[in-house]
Each structure stands twice: as C-alpha cells, then as structure tokens.
Design an enzyme around this catalytic site. Structure first.
Site, PDB file in Angstrom:
ATOM      1  N   ILE A 100       6.182  -2.604   7.117  1.00  0.00           N
ATOM      2  CA  ILE A 100       5.680  -2.997   8.617  1.00  0.00           C
ATOM      3  C   ILE A 100       4.165  -2.953   8.634  1.00  0.00           C
ATOM      4  O   ILE A 100       3.703  -2.648   7.617  1.00  0.00           O
ATOM      5  CB  ILE A 100       6.185  -1.853   9.464  1.00  0.00           C
ATOM      6  CG1 ILE A 100       5.827  -2.268  11.014  1.00  0.00           C
ATOM      7  CG2 ILE A 100       6.014  -0.635   8.993  1.00  0.00           C
ATOM      8  CD1 ILE A 100       6.492  -1.461  12.298  1.00  0.00           C
ATOM      9  N   CYS A 101       3.734  -3.903   9.602  1.00  0.00           N
ATOM     10  CA  CYS A 101       2.065  -4.106   9.750  1.00  0.00           C
ATOM     11  C   CYS A 101       1.782  -4.775   8.547  1.00  0.00           C
ATOM     12  O   CYS A 101       2.041  -6.031   8.121  1.00  0.00           O
ATOM     13  CB  CYS A 101       1.717  -2.855  10.072  1.00  0.00           C
ATOM     14  SG  CYS A 101      -0.162  -2.972  10.761  1.00  0.00           S
ATOM     15  N   ALA A 102       0.492  -4.088   7.900  1.00  0.00           N
ATOM     16  CA  ALA A 102      -0.022  -4.746   6.890  1.00  0.00           C
ATOM     17  C   ALA A 102       0.715  -4.555   5.387  1.00  0.00           C
ATOM     18  O   ALA A 102       0.589  -5.195   4.564  1.00  0.00           O
ATOM     19  CB  ALA A 102      -1.209  -4.033   6.515  1.00  0.00           C
ATOM     20  N   SER A 147       8.204  -6.275   9.501  1.00  0.00           N
ATOM     21  CA  SER A 147       7.893  -5.827  10.783  1.00  0.00           C
ATOM     22  C   SER A 147       6.396  -6.306  10.778  1.00  0.00           C
ATOM     23  O   SER A 147       5.584  -5.978  10.004  1.00  0.00           O
ATOM     24  CB  SER A 147       8.612  -4.843  11.329  1.00  0.00           C
ATOM     25  OG  SER A 147       8.403  -4.684  12.903  1.00  0.00           O
TER      26      SER A 147
END
Length: 181
Positions: A100-102, A147
């Site tokens: 998720i994210c980076a 995500s």
C-alpha cells in the site's frame, strides 16, 4: 498466517489498520520488524513493538506478505536484502503479496509487477515497473494486491480479508465496523 512488515518510518494507519482488520477477521497476523529490534517507530512518531524479528519469521507457513508504505519505511523495506529474497520467492510460488501507498514500488523494483495491474500513491506511478498503472483505490490482480495510501487502508485491509476468507467474511467485517451503511 499473514506477516505485516514494519520498518522505521512506516505509515502507521496503513500498517495498524491491516493488522487490526485481519485479526478481527480471525486471520493469524504477525507484525514483523525488519530492523535490529522489535521496537519500530512510524513516520508520525508512533512506536510499535513487533511480534517477531525478520530472522524469527517462518515464511514457509505464511500465506501473505504485507508491505505498508511511508516514504522512509518503504525505502527501508526496499533496502532489506532478506525481505527482497522472500518477496521474490512468494512471487514465484504465486503466494499473496500486498503493498500500500509507496510500498508497491518495492514490488516494481523486484520486477514482480510485470504484466499486472497495480496502483500506488498518486504521482509515483513510474515505480510500477512493467505494470498497467491504475488509479483505483485498491487493485487485486491474481496474487498481487495494491492500494493508494492511508485513506484507502480500510478498503485495502478488507480486500485482504476477502482474499483469505471470502466475500461473506469481508462483508460481515465491513458491516460490524460500520465501514459502509
């Protein structure tokens, strides 16, 4: 068994939400520190005591690896040679990998996203090497689940429950936590 990996600078909402939701879903979930000790501090100063050190984890009996984001946390995850080896092994065996994210950039760097649809924190799409970049909040393509960021952490966690326990358990949890009305 699911291992959620913690590195200095992890994004707290993304990591803790996943651990909490998976455990609510009855999925054995362990917090794994890739640092020298079990105490790990997130990007916003929240400290967590992990359940295990990386060296103590039993990846043979693990069905999913989760990589939370956070800029510094992701850099630390990407730099860990042992984790990279385990993640590549999971990809080869088609075991679940979630980021998720980076953190999807870790998967991109390892060449795991080739030919897959994936998402990442907005503006970081160039790190999805070989993937079809999506702007969807959560993307599941086979064994890879990605995500976009802290605001999508609950949806991401519920998707992981759905992958491991099915749609009914995912819906039950969403309702019990008043995620959707």
């Amino acid at each position: 068994m699911v291992y959620v990996h913690f590195a200095e600078g992890f994004e707290e909402i993304e990591a803790v939400t996943v651990v909490d939701v998976l455990r609510r879903g009855g999925i054995r979930t362990e917090m794994v520190s890739i640092m020298e000790g079990k105490a790990v501090t997130g990007s916003n100063g929240v400290s967590i005591i992990a359940d295990l050190l990386f060296e103590e984890a039993d990846y043979e009996n693990c069905e999913m690896i989760v990589l939370p984001g956070g800029a510094r946390g992701t850099a630390n995850l990407a730099a860990h040679v042992g984790l990279a080896s385990v993640v590549k092994g999971f990809a080869e065996k088609k075991k679940y990998l979630a980021a998720i994210c980076a953190a999807p950039m870790v998967l991109g760097k390892l060449g795991i996203l080739e030919g897959k649809e994936a998402t990442i924190y907005p503006g970081m799409e160039e790190h999805l090497a070989g993937a079809k970049a999506s702007k969807n909040r959560v993307v599941a393509d086979g064994n890879i689940i990605t995500s976009r960021g802290a605001g999508t952490a609950m949806e991401f966690a519920l998707e992981l429950v759905g992958m491991l326990k099915g749609a009914e358990e995912k819906a039950r949890l969403a309702e019990s936590m008043v995620v959707r009305e």
